[in-house]
Design a protein around this motif. Structure first.
Motif, PDB file in Angstrom:
ATOM      1  N   CYS A  24       0.831  -1.207   0.000  1.00 44.51           N
ATOM      2  CA  CYS A  24       0.000   0.000   0.000  1.00 44.51           C
ATOM      3  C   CYS A  24       0.865   1.256   0.000  1.00 44.51           C
ATOM      4  CB  CYS A  24      -0.895   0.018   1.236  1.00 44.51           C
ATOM      5  SG  CYS A  24      -2.214  -1.185   1.159  1.00 44.51           S
ATOM      6  N   ASN A  32       0.364   8.601  -6.103  1.00 47.63           N
ATOM      7  CA  ASN A  32      -0.332   9.790  -5.617  1.00 47.63           C
ATOM      8  C   ASN A  32       0.656  10.954  -5.575  1.00 47.63           C
ATOM      9  OD1 ASN A  32      -3.098   8.688  -4.411  1.00 47.63           O
ATOM     10  ND2 ASN A  32      -1.451   7.230  -3.965  1.00 47.63           N
ATOM     11  N   GLN A  35       1.431  12.662  -1.966  1.00 49.07           N
ATOM     12  CA  GLN A  35       2.189  11.795  -1.082  1.00 49.07           C
ATOM     13  C   GLN A  35       3.583  11.549  -1.636  1.00 49.07           C
ATOM     14  OE1 GLN A  35      -1.051  11.491  -1.701  1.00 49.07           O
ATOM     15  NE2 GLN A  35      -2.104  10.246  -0.165  1.00 49.07           N
TER      16      GLN A  35
ATOM     17  N   SER B  73      -6.823   7.009  -5.904  1.00 46.45           N
ATOM     18  CA  SER B  73      -5.863   7.234  -4.822  1.00 46.45           C
ATOM     19  C   SER B  73      -5.230   5.902  -4.443  1.00 46.45           C
ATOM     20  CB  SER B  73      -6.567   7.833  -3.607  1.00 46.45           C
ATOM     21  OG  SER B  73      -7.569   6.934  -3.153  1.00 46.45           O
ATOM     22  N   PRO B  74      -4.472   5.278  -5.380  1.00 41.13           N
ATOM     23  CA  PRO B  74      -4.001   3.901  -5.141  1.00 41.13           C
ATOM     24  C   PRO B  74      -3.284   3.737  -3.810  1.00 41.13           C
ATOM     25  CG  PRO B  74      -3.482   4.588  -7.359  1.00 41.13           C
ATOM     26  CD  PRO B  74      -4.005   5.798  -6.655  1.00 41.13           C
ATOM     27  N   GLY B  75      -3.757   2.778  -3.011  1.00 39.89           N
ATOM     28  CA  GLY B  75      -3.084   2.434  -1.774  1.00 39.89           C
ATOM     29  C   GLY B  75      -3.664   3.062  -0.531  1.00 39.89           C
ATOM     30  N   VAL B  76      -4.397   4.169  -0.690  1.00 44.29           N
ATOM     31  CA  VAL B  76      -4.848   4.892   0.500  1.00 44.29           C
ATOM     32  C   VAL B  76      -5.973   4.131   1.199  1.00 44.29           C
ATOM     33  CG1 VAL B  76      -5.765   7.054   1.355  1.00 44.29           C
ATOM     34  CG2 VAL B  76      -4.145   7.071  -0.519  1.00 44.29           C
ATOM     35  N   ALA B  78      -6.821   1.123   0.552  1.00 44.99           N
ATOM     36  CA  ALA B  78      -6.361  -0.251   0.764  1.00 44.99           C
ATOM     37  C   ALA B  78      -5.597  -0.370   2.068  1.00 44.99           C
ATOM     38  CB  ALA B  78      -5.478  -0.683  -0.409  1.00 44.99           C
ATOM     39  N   SER B  79      -4.707   0.587   2.339  1.00 49.69           N
ATOM     40  CA  SER B  79      -3.929   0.497   3.580  1.00 49.69           C
ATOM     41  C   SER B  79      -4.853   0.590   4.787  1.00 49.69           C
ATOM     42  CB  SER B  79      -2.887   1.613   3.624  1.00 49.69           C
ATOM     43  OG  SER B  79      -3.509   2.868   3.791  1.00 49.69           O
ATOM     44  N   ALA B  80      -5.879   1.449   4.698  1.00 52.00           N
ATOM     45  CA  ALA B  80      -6.799   1.609   5.828  1.00 52.00           C
ATOM     46  C   ALA B  80      -7.590   0.333   6.065  1.00 52.00           C
ATOM     47  CB  ALA B  80      -7.730   2.788   5.573  1.00 52.00           C
ATOM     48  N   SER B 135      -2.743   8.034   5.758  1.00 54.34           N
ATOM     49  CA  SER B 135      -2.234   7.686   4.434  1.00 54.34           C
ATOM     50  C   SER B 135      -2.487   8.799   3.438  1.00 54.34           C
ATOM     51  CB  SER B 135      -2.905   6.418   3.919  1.00 54.34           C
ATOM     52  OG  SER B 135      -2.776   5.386   4.839  1.00 54.34           O
ATOM     53  N   SER B 136      -3.610   9.463   3.634  1.00 52.00           N
ATOM     54  CA  SER B 136      -3.999  10.492   2.684  1.00 52.00           C
ATOM     55  C   SER B 136      -3.146  11.754   2.846  1.00 52.00           C
ATOM     56  CB  SER B 136      -5.482  10.803   2.886  1.00 52.00           C
ATOM     57  OG  SER B 136      -5.853  11.886   2.110  1.00 52.00           O
ATOM     58  N   PHE B 138      -0.254  11.815   4.656  1.00 53.92           N
ATOM     59  CA  PHE B 138       1.097  11.276   4.542  1.00 53.92           C
ATOM     60  C   PHE B 138       2.141  12.100   5.289  1.00 53.92           C
ATOM     61  CE2 PHE B 138       4.412   8.867   2.203  1.00 53.92           C
ATOM     62  CZ  PHE B 138       3.858   7.638   2.427  1.00 53.92           C
TER      63      PHE B 138
END
Lengths: 272, 172
Positions: A24, A32, A35, B73-76, B78-80, B135-136, B138
């Protein structure tokens, strides 16, 4: 079997979780924009800190080397200055004082005994001999007393028997600089100045150049107080030293050329 | 078994569509930057306890990733959701009722009561939204914004999830 597998799966949930979170984070920083900017900025900062740390460590490693090279350069400059100083005496270039200067590091130093010595990290193999003058950047600090191959013992100005020939800058009268009764490493006494010499507080005291230890005209210190003891024809002068013997790092050993000839002459005369 | 698979598969697709078609549009219409509605965590919350922890984590990752593809927002997300799925067993054992769980059924409002459900849902939902906002953003430089976003979105999402439970919670 299924039980073991399920136990492994339970335990496996931690690494799976960590692995997926890592994925992730990688996704976040690669796809992003915001980030990514933050991550690269932070990473850059981190890299900068690492770089700084590594250069500062490198500096620590090379610091001593650099100091030594600076003190070597200083010695060459001193040599140049001393010979140039001699030339201003006049056309008689044969009388020119010429010194070679050997830089050295102080590795031991005492100041609060009756007889104080400084140990330096240069010895016979570096060209140091007995009875050479030792100066710091601010003035004379002592005389070489004993030499081994790699070290030399310097009788500091703060030695009870230290005698340095010194003169008053204004009037030209000369006397001998010796350790007084004070234990203060910044205070010395100047003896043998006749009482008819004009004298005032703040007068500068220089090396006389009569001995072969130090070149003529190096500053030693300034007159602090003076008085004439009863039934004496000489001043007692207390002066403040310029060199701080309590805080020596690099010193320079002075090797005067043609010194043997003069000593021989003086010895011959005294023997007769 | 295959009926269950079909059911959870439908839930998976259903929550995904609900989030991206309905709640995403609501967010756009409201356009109040502090508030985001999270309905899809209910998929993880509703999974029966007998489902493997690792599978729950993987499903969380998968659903989050799909949501991310729509939200761009790839990964955001998903990590949550991965974090939420990972911590679900801990919260479950923390709020465990005296009579224990029925591992074959979904842990729902009707089974263990409102106060239990509130504890369970709010702990995990708050965790989810907190991780999402971290995550958003960061960075912890805006920690006040992270907390504010988390709080508002948490309240809004909790209301939606409770309402949705009252209407559609599986009774069996």
């Amino acid at each position: 079997m299924a039980q073991y597998f399920s136990a492994w799966m339970r335990k496996g949930s931690v690494p799976l979780f960590l692995a997926l979170e890592l994925v992730c984070i990688l996704l976040i920083v690669s796809f992003n924009e915001n980030q990514q900017a933050i991550a690269s900025y932070t990473l850059g900062n981190f890299q900068g800190k690492i770089n700084k740390l590594s250069t500062s460590i490198g500096n620590q490693w090379t610091l001593q080397e650099r100091l030594d090279s600076i003190s070597w350069e200083q010695a060459r400059l001193l040599e140049f200055c001393l010979s140039a100083n001699g030339e201003t005496h006049g056309a008689d270039s044969l009388r020119r004082d010429s010194f070679s200067v050997i830089p050295a590091r102080v590795i031991n130093n005492s100041i609060n005994r009756r007889n104080n010595y400084i140990t330096i990290d240069k010895g016979r193999l570096d060209g140091i001999e007995q009875d050479m003058g030792v100066i710091s950047a601010r003035g004379p600090v002592g005389v070489v007393r004993a030499v081994s191959d790699h070290y030399a013992l310097v009788m500091s100005l703060l030695h009870q028997q230290s005698r340095i020939s010194a003169r008053l800058k204004n009037s030209g009268y000369f006397g001998s600089l010796r350790r007084g009764y004070s234990r203060n490493p910044k205070k010395m006494y100047l003896a043998d100045i006749p009482r008819h010499a004009p004298l005032s507080v703040g007068d500068t005291v220089l090396t006389s150049g009569y001995s072969d230890l130090f070149p003529e005209g190096m500053t030693i210190g300034t007159v602090d107080t003076f008085w004439v003891p009863s039934a004496s024809d000489f001043y007692e002068i207390e002066l403040t030293l310029f060199p701080d013997i309590a805080r020596l790092h690099h010193v320079y050993v002075l090797d005067k050329k043609h010194t043997e000839e003069k000593e021989l002459l003086e010895q011959q005369w005294q023997h007769e | 078994m295959s009926r269950d698979l079909l059911k959870y598969g439908l839930w998976f697709v259903g929550f995904f569509l609900l989030q991206v078609l309905l709640f995403r549009e609501v967010e756009r219409q409201v356009a109040w930057s502090y508030v985001q509605f999270f309905i899809y965590p209910l998929f993880i919350l509703w999974l029966p306890l007998r489902v493997h922890e690792a599978l729950v984590i993987f499903l969380g990752f998968l659903l989050g990733l799909l949501i991310d593809l729509v939200y761009n927002s790839p990964g955001v997300h998903a990590s949550a959701l991965t974090a939420m799925a990972f911590f679900r067993p801990f919260i479950l054992s923390w709020v465990q009722p005296r009579e224990g769980y029925n591992v074959n059924m979904s842990p729902t409002l009707w089974q263990y009561g409102l106060s239990w459900f509130l504890k369970y849902v709010s702990a995990l939902l708050f965790l989810h939204i907190l991780v999402y906002n971290i995550s958003s953003f960061f960075t912890f430089y805006y920690w006040k914004d992270i907390l504010l976003h988390t709080l508002w979105s948490f309240v809004a999402s909790l209301i939606c999830i409770l309402a949705f439970n009252l209407l559609f919670s599986p009774r069996r």
